[in-house]
Design a protein around this motif. Structure first.
Motif, PDB file in Angstrom:
ATOM      1  N   SER A 119      51.578  45.084  55.794  1.00  0.00           N
ATOM      2  CA  SER A 119      50.866  45.263  54.524  1.00  0.00           C
ATOM      3  C   SER A 119      51.846  45.341  53.358  1.00  0.00           C
ATOM      4  O   SER A 119      51.479  45.046  52.215  1.00  0.00           O
ATOM      5  CB  SER A 119      50.014  46.530  54.559  1.00  0.00           C
ATOM      6  N   ILE A 120      53.077  45.715  53.639  1.00  0.00           N
ATOM      7  CA  ILE A 120      54.075  45.819  52.567  1.00  0.00           C
ATOM      8  C   ILE A 120      54.465  44.443  52.017  1.00  0.00           C
ATOM      9  O   ILE A 120      55.071  44.363  50.947  1.00  0.00           O
ATOM     10  CB  ILE A 120      55.324  46.586  53.022  1.00  0.00           C
ATOM     11  N   TYR A 121      54.119  43.361  52.725  1.00  0.00           N
ATOM     12  CA  TYR A 121      54.378  42.010  52.227  1.00  0.00           C
ATOM     13  C   TYR A 121      53.270  41.503  51.293  1.00  0.00           C
ATOM     14  O   TYR A 121      53.458  40.520  50.585  1.00  0.00           O
ATOM     15  CB  TYR A 121      54.456  41.007  53.390  1.00  0.00           C
ATOM     16  N   PHE A 122      52.112  42.129  51.340  1.00  0.00           N
ATOM     17  CA  PHE A 122      50.920  41.556  50.718  1.00  0.00           C
ATOM     18  C   PHE A 122      50.974  41.660  49.199  1.00  0.00           C
ATOM     19  O   PHE A 122      51.318  42.716  48.660  1.00  0.00           O
ATOM     20  CB  PHE A 122      49.662  42.249  51.244  1.00  0.00           C
ATOM     21  N   ASP A 123      50.590  40.558  48.511  1.00  0.00           N
ATOM     22  CA  ASP A 123      50.620  40.576  47.042  1.00  0.00           C
ATOM     23  C   ASP A 123      49.545  39.679  46.427  1.00  0.00           C
ATOM     24  O   ASP A 123      49.713  39.203  45.301  1.00  0.00           O
ATOM     25  CB  ASP A 123      51.996  40.166  46.528  1.00  0.00           C
ATOM     26  N   TYR A 124      48.436  39.458  47.151  1.00  0.00           N
ATOM     27  CA  TYR A 124      47.335  38.631  46.648  1.00  0.00           C
ATOM     28  C   TYR A 124      47.767  37.184  46.389  1.00  0.00           C
ATOM     29  O   TYR A 124      47.289  36.532  45.459  1.00  0.00           O
ATOM     30  CB  TYR A 124      46.709  39.237  45.382  1.00  0.00           C
ATOM     31  N   THR A 125      48.682  36.695  47.200  1.00  0.00           N
ATOM     32  CA  THR A 125      49.040  35.274  47.214  1.00  0.00           C
ATOM     33  C   THR A 125      49.160  34.847  48.670  1.00  0.00           C
ATOM     34  O   THR A 125      49.259  35.687  49.572  1.00  0.00           O
ATOM     35  CB  THR A 125      50.382  34.994  46.500  1.00  0.00           C
ATOM     36  N   ASP A 126      49.150  33.541  48.903  1.00  0.00           N
ATOM     37  CA  ASP A 126      49.383  33.026  50.253  1.00  0.00           C
ATOM     38  C   ASP A 126      50.870  33.142  50.567  1.00  0.00           C
ATOM     39  O   ASP A 126      51.718  32.667  49.799  1.00  0.00           O
ATOM     40  CB  ASP A 126      48.952  31.561  50.348  1.00  0.00           C
ATOM     41  N   ARG A 127      51.183  33.785  51.697  1.00  0.00           N
ATOM     42  CA  ARG A 127      52.578  33.931  52.110  1.00  0.00           C
ATOM     43  C   ARG A 127      52.686  33.514  53.583  1.00  0.00           C
ATOM     44  O   ARG A 127      52.093  34.163  54.458  1.00  0.00           O
ATOM     45  CB  ARG A 127      53.070  35.370  51.916  1.00  0.00           C
ATOM     46  N   PRO A 137      57.047  42.862  47.487  1.00  0.00           N
ATOM     47  CA  PRO A 137      56.368  43.002  46.192  1.00  0.00           C
ATOM     48  C   PRO A 137      56.050  44.462  45.900  1.00  0.00           C
ATOM     49  O   PRO A 137      56.232  45.345  46.750  1.00  0.00           O
ATOM     50  CB  PRO A 137      55.089  42.192  46.394  1.00  0.00           C
ATOM     51  N   ARG A 138      55.547  44.699  44.728  1.00  0.00           N
ATOM     52  CA  ARG A 138      55.050  46.028  44.395  1.00  0.00           C
ATOM     53  C   ARG A 138      53.876  46.359  45.323  1.00  0.00           C
ATOM     54  O   ARG A 138      52.980  45.534  45.510  1.00  0.00           O
ATOM     55  CB  ARG A 138      54.578  46.063  42.949  1.00  0.00           C
ATOM     56  N   PRO A 139      53.858  47.545  45.940  1.00  0.00           N
ATOM     57  CA  PRO A 139      52.780  47.879  46.878  1.00  0.00           C
ATOM     58  C   PRO A 139      51.407  47.770  46.230  1.00  0.00           C
ATOM     59  O   PRO A 139      51.205  48.208  45.092  1.00  0.00           O
ATOM     60  CB  PRO A 139      53.099  49.320  47.287  1.00  0.00           C
ATOM     61  N   VAL A 140      50.458  47.206  46.981  1.00  0.00           N
ATOM     62  CA  VAL A 140      49.132  46.957  46.410  1.00  0.00           C
ATOM     63  C   VAL A 140      48.205  48.160  46.515  1.00  0.00           C
ATOM     64  O   VAL A 140      47.177  48.210  45.830  1.00  0.00           O
ATOM     65  CB  VAL A 140      48.474  45.742  47.094  1.00  0.00           C
ATOM     66  N   ASN A 141      48.535  49.121  47.369  1.00  0.00           N
ATOM     67  CA  ASN A 141      47.699  50.316  47.498  1.00  0.00           C
ATOM     68  C   ASN A 141      48.537  51.449  48.088  1.00  0.00           C
ATOM     69  O   ASN A 141      49.739  51.279  48.380  1.00  0.00           O
ATOM     70  CB  ASN A 141      46.445  50.045  48.344  1.00  0.00           C
ATOM     71  N   GLU A 142      47.913  52.605  48.269  1.00  0.00           N
ATOM     72  CA  GLU A 142      48.639  53.773  48.773  1.00  0.00           C
ATOM     73  C   GLU A 142      49.111  53.572  50.209  1.00  0.00           C
ATOM     74  O   GLU A 142      50.160  54.086  50.599  1.00  0.00           O
ATOM     75  CB  GLU A 142      47.762  55.026  48.680  1.00  0.00           C
TER      76      GLU A 142
END
Length: 337
Positions: A119-127, A137-142
């Motif tokens: 989840s630490i990779y997730f940034d609302y883009t396709d990766r 990326p900047r963390p998307v949630n807690e």
């Protein structure tokens, strides 16, 4: 074994059972004494349970005491949820790590396997084919924030033998999160397919994660020249629309899908999240993050795990779904609820 749910949770119990079957002496922790009894019943001899509530006043001392004489700790503690308070996430995902690292120091436990999250990779883009050294990326949630911070604590501790695993979307028997959520969507009808339902999803059957834990415990030393962090998945990315079709077939459920515009769904999720704090105790039915995980592709590069852990997923995605559906029918009845 240490966790906020520990050996009584989904992954934790599978680790307990595997290591016990290998002849290891196991002490596992958690909060649920009823679930602990069921885990022990299937684990056989030489398995003990210690009740530990991470973040509570007595947790550090209790954990340290049960780690006396331990060769290794497998740490599965986490509040893995798309919604929750900052305090809850920090207690489950950070206080627990502090307590585990304190136990390692106090009891001279040199070997730690820490379960983290992609989840630490997730940034609302396709990766696609994300490597362990990819910029974060900047963390998307807690959840993502505290899992990333927990990794930093483990790395800063500089234990002689510490391994961080980032398993993607674990499923299998006793799964109480991922697959049940997907099944509920199917049963509700008109499964929403965002961005055409073409997002590539990496999942991991639970036995494959346990294989990675065993390989980590057997690794002679931390890898030279690299952070001891490993992506783990089945290595079989599948489009989300195809995944729903495979699950519905395995569970003998009718599947209806409906294309939905992602931007509209995202706007609704933003409104729900904005309203949630105004209603004490209420959680949004879905969040931006939960929508994002089925709208955007995320696949993992497994080359480091393949090379250094000799990790090869033994149970395929289809076989994992088949095994899970058989277990569900046996334990939950003919159809999922």
């Amino acid at each position: 074994m240490s966790s906020s749910r520990g050996g009584t949770g989904f992954l934790g119990r599978h680790v307990v059972w595997r290591l016990a079957a290998r002849g290891h002496s196991i002490v596992f922790t958690g909060r649920n004494t009823h679930e602990a009894a069921s885990v022990k019943a299937l684990a056989g001899a030489d398995v003990d349970f210690v009740k530990v509530d991470h973040g509570a006043k007595a947790a550090r001392a209790r954990l340290s005491a049960c780690c006396r004489g331990a060769d290794a700790i497998v740490h599965c503690a986490a509040l893995a949820a798309p919604w929750g308070s900052k305090r809850s996430f920090e207690r489950s995902n950070l206080s627990a790590v502090d307590e585990v690292l304190a136990a390692c120091r106090e009891r001279s436990v040199a070997r730690l396997v820490h379960i983290s999250s992609p989840s630490i990779y997730f940034d609302y883009t396709d990766r696609l084919q994300v490597h362990e050294d990819s910029p974060l990326p900047r963390p998307v949630n807690e959840y993502a924030r505290t899992k990333r911070a927990a990794e930093e604590l483990v790395l800063a501790a500089r234990l002689p033998h510490s391994i961080i695993l980032r398993p993607r979307a674990i499923f299998g028997p006793w799964d109480n999160a991922l697959l049940p959520r997907l099944l509920r969507l199917i049963r509700l009808g008109r499964v929403p397919l965002l961005r055409g339902g073409r997002a590539l999803i990496d999942l991991t059957y639970v036995d494959n994660v346990v294989d990675a834990v065993e390989a980590s415990l057997a690794l002679p030393a931390n890898p030279a020249g690299v952070d001891p962090i490993f992506n783990i998945s089945n290595g079989e990315p599948v489009e989300i629309g195809d995944l729903f079709a495979r699950i519905s077939t395995a569970f003998d459920l009718p599947l209806e899908t409906a294309p939905r515009p992602y931007l509209v769904a995202d706007l609704v999720a933003r409104l729900l999240e904005a309203c949630a704090p105004l209603v004490p105790g209420w959680e949004p039915p879905f969040t931006r993050y939960s929508l994002g995980t089925i709208a955007f592709s995320q696949t993992l590069d497994l080359s480091r795990a393949t090379s250094l852990l000799d990790y090869r997923p033994r149970v395929s995605l289809d076989e994992g779904i088949r095994r899970t559906s058989l277990w569900w029918r046996e334990t939950m009845g003919q159809h999922p609820t």
